[in-house]
Enzyme design. Structure first.
Site, PDB file in Angstrom:
ATOM      1  N   HIS A   1      -1.668  10.711   6.328  1.00  0.00           N
ATOM      2  CA  HIS A   1      -1.685   9.541   7.211  1.00  0.00           C
ATOM      3  C   HIS A   1      -1.168   9.906   8.607  1.00  0.00           C
ATOM      4  O   HIS A   1      -1.562   9.313   9.598  1.00  0.00           O
ATOM      5  CB  HIS A   1      -0.823   8.437   6.592  1.00  0.00           C
ATOM      6  CG  HIS A   1      -0.710   7.191   7.411  1.00  0.00           C
ATOM      7  ND1 HIS A   1      -1.757   6.646   8.118  1.00  0.00           N
ATOM      8  CD2 HIS A   1       0.361   6.368   7.637  1.00  0.00           C
ATOM      9  CE1 HIS A   1      -1.347   5.546   8.736  1.00  0.00           C
ATOM     10  NE2 HIS A   1      -0.073   5.368   8.474  1.00  0.00           N
TER      11      HIS A   1
ATOM     12  N   HIS B   1       0.817  -1.213   0.000  1.00  0.00           N
ATOM     13  CA  HIS B   1       0.000   0.000   0.000  1.00  0.00           C
ATOM     14  C   HIS B   1       0.847   1.258   0.000  1.00  0.00           C
ATOM     15  O   HIS B   1       2.061   1.209   0.198  1.00  0.00           O
ATOM     16  CB  HIS B   1      -0.985  -0.013   1.178  1.00  0.00           C
ATOM     17  CG  HIS B   1      -0.326   0.174   2.514  1.00  0.00           C
ATOM     18  ND1 HIS B   1       0.101  -0.878   3.281  1.00  0.00           N
ATOM     19  CD2 HIS B   1      -0.035   1.297   3.220  1.00  0.00           C
ATOM     20  CE1 HIS B   1       0.636  -0.405   4.404  1.00  0.00           C
ATOM     21  NE2 HIS B   1       0.582   0.901   4.381  1.00  0.00           N
TER      22      HIS B   1
END
Ligand code: MN
Length: 265
Positions: A86, A80
């Site tokens: 994030h 990923h």
């Protein structure tokens, strides 16, 4: 006056090279299934989902001529892409859908620390290691990736050897805090790609700052790629990485198909 010679087409040359094998496509992606290892945080924190398929129909009463599934997955499950938002340090920077498409095709510098990681699963890459690599292979590519080869993809068949945890937490290789800061703030790369479950070393929960790769890379608007495999098939320089995360609007990352183009002589 003779006619001008035709301008050679880069893409036509690429198509020819793909067909005759002089450019090879290496798949850096781990297959996605319920068995794909996922990161495990201490129990007080929220946990990411394992990948799950839910059958809608399979040539049966629910759909006589077709087979399809719904799937459930964490954004950070399997191979990923980590987007800047994030991490808290990058919370006002881009989501995964905002990553410019042209940044998804980029050259790679591949550093092999598999011998060191085999000796010491907590092995940390320091700035001096990167500088020694640069002395041999040239500067890190502007706008490219730093890919870390550690041999960890050989453990990716199962959660336990992949996370390699004991009572003190996980033991997996990565960058030192100082090296993470240098890669994020002083090097020209757009991100770090690793074979482990996350861009940070297993012991990075107790580094200063904690999880320095996430903290510094995301805070610098840079990216992460994780759970790569077949990095061993890439040369130190010259490979081109094509990373395709799903464009999840507002997402913090996404499962990605990651390929590399490699010139074979
Ligand atoms: Mn991630």
């Amino acid at each position: 006056m003779p006619p001008e010679p035709p301008v050679p087409s880069v893409l036509a040359a690429l198509v020819t090279a793909l067909r005759d094998g002089s450019v090879e496509v290496v798949d850096l992606t781990s297959p996605l299934s319920a068995a794909t290892p996922v990161i495990q945080l201490p129990p007080e924190f929220g946990q990411t989902a394992v990948f799950e398929l839910e059958e809608i129909s399979r040539y049966d009463d629910r759909g006589p001529a077709w087979y399809w599934n719904n799937f459930r997955s964490g954004e950070h499950t399997g191979t990923h892409f980590d987007a800047p938002n994030h991490w808290a340090t990058g919370k006002d920077l881009g989501d995964v859908a905002s990553v410019p498409a042209r940044r998804l095709i980029a050259p790679a510098a591949v550093m092999d620390f598999s011998a060191e990681a085999a000796q010491d699963p907590d092995f940390l890459v320091e700035v001096d290691h990167v500088k020694a690599w640069e002395a041999e292979h040239g500067p890190l590519p502007d706008g490219g990736w730093l890919l870390l080869r550690t041999g960890w993809d050989a453990r990716s068949h199962a959660q336990e050897p992949f996370l390699n945890a004991d009572e003190n937490g996980p033991h997996t290789p990565g960058l030192s805090a100082d090296c993470a800061r240098w890669v994020a703030q002083e090097s020209p790369v757009i991100g770090l790609g690793v074979e482990t479950v996350g861009t940070d070393a297993g012991a990075a929960h107790s580094f200063d700052p904690a999880f320095p790769c996430h903290s510094y890379l995301m805070g610098s608007g840079k990216y992460g790629l994780t759970q790569l495999r077949n990095v061993a098939e890439l040369p130190p320089t010259g490979a081109v990485v094509i990373a395709g995360p799903l464009p999840i609007v507002t997402g913090s990352g996404a499962p990605a198909r990651v390929l590399a183009l490699v010139e074979r002589s």
